[in-house]
Structure formats: C-alpha cells, structure tokens
Motif scaffolding. Structure first.
Motif, mmCIF file in Angstrom:
data_model
loop_
_atom_site.group_PDB
_atom_site.id
_atom_site.type_symbol
_atom_site.label_atom_id
_atom_site.label_comp_id
_atom_site.label_asym_id
_atom_site.label_seq_id
_atom_site.Cartn_x
_atom_site.Cartn_y
_atom_site.Cartn_z
ATOM 1 N N MET A 7 0.521 -1.460 0.027
ATOM 2 C CA MET A 7 0.223 0.198 -0.067
ATOM 3 C C MET A 7 0.324 1.795 0.301
ATOM 4 S SD MET A 7 -3.544 -0.140 0.439
ATOM 5 C CE MET A 7 -3.342 1.403 0.619
ATOM 6 N N ARG A 12 2.292 3.640 -5.121
ATOM 7 C CA ARG A 12 0.748 2.602 -5.692
ATOM 8 C C ARG A 12 0.366 3.419 -6.711
ATOM 9 N NH1 ARG A 12 -3.459 3.649 -1.523
ATOM 10 N NH2 ARG A 12 -4.988 3.920 -2.994
ATOM 11 N N LYS A 16 -1.027 3.512 -11.217
ATOM 12 C CA LYS A 16 -1.942 4.054 -11.234
ATOM 13 C C LYS A 16 -1.719 4.712 -12.791
ATOM 14 C CE LYS A 16 -6.209 5.077 -8.800
ATOM 15 N NZ LYS A 16 -6.934 5.724 -7.870
ATOM 16 N N ARG B 112 -11.625 -1.035 -3.984
ATOM 17 C CA ARG B 112 -10.891 -1.813 -3.600
ATOM 18 C C ARG B 112 -11.364 -2.837 -1.809
ATOM 19 N NH1 ARG B 112 -6.895 1.207 -3.132
ATOM 20 N NH2 ARG B 112 -6.539 2.356 -5.382
ATOM 21 N N GLN B 133 -4.633 -0.423 8.391
ATOM 22 C CA GLN B 133 -3.926 -1.444 7.675
ATOM 23 C C GLN B 133 -4.278 -3.082 7.891
ATOM 24 O OE1 GLN B 133 -0.628 -0.622 4.833
ATOM 25 N NE2 GLN B 133 -0.381 -2.785 3.937
ATOM 26 N N ASN B 151 -5.895 -5.218 -2.333
ATOM 27 C CA ASN B 151 -5.938 -3.853 -4.028
ATOM 28 C C ASN B 151 -6.892 -4.896 -5.280
ATOM 29 O OD1 ASN B 151 -4.316 -1.863 -2.834
ATOM 30 N ND2 ASN B 151 -3.306 -2.268 -2.881
ATOM 31 N N ARG B 152 -7.594 -5.679 -4.224
ATOM 32 C CA ARG B 152 -8.083 -6.252 -5.470
ATOM 33 C C ARG B 152 -9.747 -5.305 -5.421
ATOM 34 N NH1 ARG B 152 -6.987 -12.113 -6.945
ATOM 35 N NH2 ARG B 152 -4.556 -12.146 -7.257
#
Lengths: 298, 334
Positions: A7, A12, A16, B112, B133, B151-152
């Motif tokens: 994360m 990220r 993207k 997500r 998290q 993250n899906r």
C-alpha cells in the motif's frame, strides 16, 4: 513485518498512472482522442505565435480568396480569406480559444450543478426531490436557446455571462440522468451496508454513489460539448453571444453561411474544426469511462 | 454481564403504504412485521425462519435501523433505540452489524477490498494508516482471505470470497450483534457449509451474538441455539433448537420440518404432512389465525379468534389454538 509495499503511497500512484497509460495506448480511439484534444489545447494556448496573421485585419483587396490548393489561392492565406479579406486559418486558430473555453467550461459548470442536484435529490428524495424535479420540468418546457436568449438579454452579452448562462440552462439533463442512476443504486446492498455501518450521508453520496454514476455523466457530457459549441455559435449569430472583435468558431461559421454558394471555404473549415474537436473529446470520453470502471483492467 | 438481555424487541410493527391509484381514499397497508416480541441473550444465536414474504428480512432491517418501526420498541442493552438522537444512533450502529444475502450487490464495485473492509473502521475509529492496514489484514486472516487480495476489486472474486469480504466488514468493529440476512442462500451448496462454519467459528472466537435469518430450517439448524418461526409478519413459535426439532407445536413448523429432504430413501416415511397452498396476500390477511387457510387441524375458533402467543411449556412459545403434542402432554399428566 514481512509486508512488502502493498500500500505504499508513491509506488501505488505511479502504478496507477502506468495503468492509465497502458489502457490509453491499448485503446486506439483513446490515443487518437487524446492526441486531438492535446493538439487543439496547444493551438489555443499558443494562438498568437501560431497564427500567420492577425485575425481581425481587414484586407479589402483580397476578399473571398480560395484555399491554397485551388486556382487563385496562394501560400499567404492557406485556407483562403473571408468576405472582408481576413485570413481564415488565423481566425480558426484564434477561435479555438473561445470555443474550447465556452464549450468545456459551460459543460463543466452545468455538470457540477447537475451532478450535485441529481445526487442529493435522488438520495434524499422527499420535498427536495419534488422541488428540483418540477424546477427541471419547467426548464425543459422552455427551449434552451430561448431561455439563454432571455438571460443574455437581461445580463448583457459577454464571454463570462455566456458561459454562466449556458451552464445554468443545461444542468437539467445531467440532473435527471444522475438522479435516475442514484435511485437504482441507492437500493443496492452496499449502500444499505454503508448506512448500517453508520457512514454519514455526505460520505455515502460522495464515496459510494458518485463513483458509480460518473461514467454515464461522462458519456453525456462529452456529447454535449459539441452541442454547446453549436449553441454558442447560434447565440453569437443572434448577436447575444461572443462580441466582435472576439472570434469563435461559431461566429466564423455564421459569418460564412451567407457565402456558402460562392465561397464554400468560409463555413466549411470552422465546421471541420468543430467536428474534429468534438470527435476528439468523444473518443477521450469513451476511454475515460472505460478506465474509470475497475472491471476493464485485466 | 449485564442483567438486560442483549436485545429485546417489544410489539414491533412495520407497515408499508401500498395504496395504489391516485384517487383511492382508503389507504392500504402491508403489515410486513406485525406485533413481534422476542429477546436475544448475549452470546446466543437466534434463527429466524419463514417463507419469502413473511417479514423476516424486514425484521432484520428494523433491528439495524434501515427502516423506522411503525410501532413498538427495540431495546438494545437496556437502551431504547428510538429514544436516541441521530448522532447517538450513528454511534450505536457500530454495535449492530449486518451480513447481506447477495454478495454481488453488497460490495461497491468501484472500491478495493481494503477500502470496503476499512470503511467501518474509518467511520468509527481513529486509526493512522499503518494501524488501519494492520487491522484490515488481521480481519482478512480472520475470515480466511488471502492477504494479497488487498488491492483487488470485488468483481475479481467468487461469491464465497465476496461473502467473506462482507463478513470481514461486518465484524470489523467487533459488534455485539450481527444480523445475518440469509448469508448463504445465494451461494453454491459446496460453499454454503464453508461460510456457515466460518460464521460459527467467528461466533465462538469473538463471542458474537447472531440473529440468523433463513428461509428453511436446515440452514439454521447448524448454527442456532434458539429458533423463531415467522408466518405472515408474526412469530408463531419460539423455542430452543432441540425442542423445536423434537416437539414442534405449531402446525406450520411441522410443515416446515417435514419439508426437509431426507437423504436416505429407506428412512422416508410414505406420507408426511406437507404444506399446501401459498402464503396469503399480506395486505389482506385472513381473519383469526393467519395460518388457518393452510392448516390441516383448523377448527371453527381458528377462523375467528387470533391465537395468543403464549408460553405453552417452559419457554416454548406458540401462537396456536390447538398446539401439536398438547394432547400427548395432557395424556402424560393423567
């Protein structure tokens, strides 16, 4: 912690962007759309350096000069001159500034009003809903151009008022579409789940409903950039839109209309400019709708 | 442990206005939940069973406050929920969560897995990014989801996995009560038992209390301590699981029991009292006992007087004029 950056922020964001670009180049129409839109924006920004002539300089000797590839045309005026001898190419280049500005910003303005009204009336219903939908009905009952004319007559013509008026008169279609979508989505279980969790209404609206309705907005909005450019030209033609010496594609088009039989290039080239721009925006919008849907990534 | 039951429902009613036509003077109401009362103790699982349209989902929605009750009270830990202010109610919601029937519509397709599970935590608790998290990853471990799914998007999962995501979201705040609204009926049979076992394991490990809504007895048999049978907006029988399966007292419960398929053909009896007919229109319920048009044992009184919901035998509540097994009971006494 054996937690490899699942994360991490920057990584990220980067991926993207990569994902977007990958999707962009996979879609041919998206690439074409982006190229068209970016080049027109560049042309609009750098108009003073790109245009070969001043857009408003009259040359009584060289009126109705045809484009360069026709008999009687020369390199001085690549797309010919109009009835007052002004260079068409330069006028189109300068016109792109106003046309893009009016077309895009009034759609954005109408979109913001329409999305907000649609989201809130659809979600809360009740008196708010009845009030705004009857208001929308009364807007629909009056032809758009008539309403815009009246408002421009009251507030006086000008670029800023034009954008404002076109924005305010066009929110209805977005509000209705968004409201319809919201009505069906708010009954889905994920919205009820958010309610039962105790998520605030504002967060439900903007984090659950908004991402799910935005794609239908994009489709309609890109199409109506075109009709807004045309609407602007009609208003300018009636004398209540863009005032000379400002140039827009609409004004060039309506100026050239009278000479269609003898000098076709006067109206054809600004028309072409509108068509290409609109096509580019539609392509781009199509692609944008695709990437906003997580299901499109494989 | 407090002296209050965890949840007490008293005389709960919910009517929906179903008046059709603009000029009709008389309003018509659908009584989805009609004068329902029961209690749920801390740590127990109450199964709620009934045909579709009997009001069991509405009951669940009332308890999580997705609907406002028309009448009656929901008392949670001794506090009347209708007396709470909007903000108090919003905080209260953390203690009562729901697991939905359809795992395909219960997850936002644009979010997500991380955001879906983190939503209740973000709403009610103040955690920084790392804590959040960690909490989400712990929850994923708890419900048996692979950490790499973080993250899906929901569309990448099967129904069973989606339901696990929904369960993780429901238990994120460690609620005291979870309403399971037919959590397995939309899933494949092979997945159903996995999810049921997961729910059971979570209940044991986290000391949860469930109200488990289902349309058939087999699903609730596995998880419930106590079972309430609903018919047409009312609870007709309420007792422990063992008592219900061995000594059903309401003819409707008997019908539901005999509708359970028996896998071994040699053990099938020739004739079982199967239910006939359909559930009546709830807008126009029959007079007297709501069940009398389908009841094989009905008499004159059933068509006129509505039976009271009373304790017939040590915590076995039934609403019936002629409860089954009552004769047997009487014989024993003689």
């Amino acid at each position: 912690m054996p937690q490899p950056s699942i994360m991490q922020g920057p990584a990220r964001k980067n991926s993207k962007l990569k994902r977007w670009l990958k999707l962009l180049f996979r879609s041919k129409t998206g690439t074409v759309g982006l190229v068209i839109v970016i080049s027109i924006v560049i042309i609009a920004i750098f108009a003073p350096w790109l245009a070969p002539h001043e857009p408003n300089v009259i040359d009584p000797v060289n009126t109705h000069k045809p484009p360069v590839w026709m008999e009687g045309g020369d390199r001085e005026n690549l797309l010919g001159t109009d009835n007052l001898g002004r260079d068409i190419l330069s006028r189109i280049i300068y016109g792109s500034q106003i046309s893009l500005l009016v077309g895009i910003s009034s759609v954005v303005l109408a979109g913001i009003i329409g999305i907000l009204v649609g989201l809130f009336t659809g979600y809360f219903g009740g008196f708010l809903d009845t009030f705004f939908m009857r208001l929308a009905d009364s807007f629909l009952a009056i032809p758009n151009i008539l309403l815009a004319l009246v408002m421009l007559g009251v507030f006086g013509p000008g670029l800023f008022t034009l954008i404002l008026v076109l924005g305010v008169t066009n929110w209805v279609q977005y509000a209705r579409i968004i409201r319809g979508e919201v009505l069906s989505i708010k009954e889905r279980d994920f919205v009820r789940a958010a309610k039962s969790i105790g998520v605030k209404h504002r967060n439900i609206i903007f984090s659950h409903l908004y991402p799910n309705v935005i794609s239908s907005f994009i489709v309609v909005a890109t199409l109506s950039v075109a009709s807004t450019i045309i609407l602007e030209s009609s208003l300018s033609f009636l004398g209540l839109g863009i005032q000379p010496p400002q140039v827009s594609w609409g004004t060039i088009l309506s100026d050239g209309r009278d000479y269609l039989a003898t000098s076709w290039w006067l109206a054809t080239f600004p028309g072409l400019a509108i068509t290409i721009t609109v096509l580019g925006i539609i392509f781009l919008g199509d692609w944008l709708r695709d990437i906003l849907d997580p299901r499109s990534v494989k | 442990m407090s002296e209050h039951p965890l949840l007490e429902v008293r005389g709960l009613q919910k009517s929906f206005d179903v008046t059709k036509g603009f000029f009709k003077k008389e309003k018509q109401y659908l009584r989805a939940v009609n004068d329902v009362s029961f209690t749920v103790q801390n740590g127990e699982v109450l199964g709620v069973v009934g045909e579709s349209g009997c009001g069991k989902s509405t009951l669940g929605n009332l308890i999580v406050h997705l609907h406002e009750p028309t009448a009656g009270k929901i008392v949670f830990e001794g506090i009347d929920m209708s007396a709470l202010s909007r903000e108090q109610l919003r905080r209260q919601r953390a203690d009562i969560q729901m697991i939905f029937q359809d795992p395909f519509s219960s997850l936002n397709p644009r979010k997500r897995v991380f955001d879906i599970i983190a939503e209740p935590l973000r709403t009610h608790r103040d955690l920084n990014k790392e804590e959040l998290q960690q909490e989400v990853l712990d929850l994923m471990d708890l419900v048996g989801l692979n950490r790499s799914f973080l993250n899906r998007y929901p569309h990448e999962f099967s129904g069973g996995q989606r339901q696990r995501i929904g369960i993780a979201r429901a238990i994120a705040l460690r609620p005291k009560l979870i309403i399971c609204d037919e959590p397995v009926s939309a899933l494949d049979v092979s997945i159903q038992s996995q999810i049921l076992n997961l729910l059971k394991k979570l209940q044991k490990d986290l000391q949860l209390t469930y109200i488990f809504i289902a349309h058939g007895l087999p699903a609730v048999k596995h998880v419930s301590d106590r079972i309430a049978v609903m018919y047409l907006g009312k609870i007709v029988e309420w007792t422990t699981k063992e008592e219900l399966f061995t000594n059903p007292m309401h003819p409707y419960t008997e019908g539901l029991l005999s509708a359970i398929p028996i896998p071994d053909p040699t053990k099938r009896k020739e004739q079982r009292p199967l239910l006939e007919g359909d559930i009546p229109n709830p807008v126009n319920p029959p007079p007297g006992c709501k069940f009398h048009p389908r009841c094989p044992y009905k008499t004159e009184i059933c068509m006129q007087v509505e039976p009271e919901f009373t304790d017939k035998r040590a915590g076995h509540f039934v609403a019936c004029h002629h409860p089954l097994g009552a004769e047997k009971q009487a014989e024993k006494k003689l």
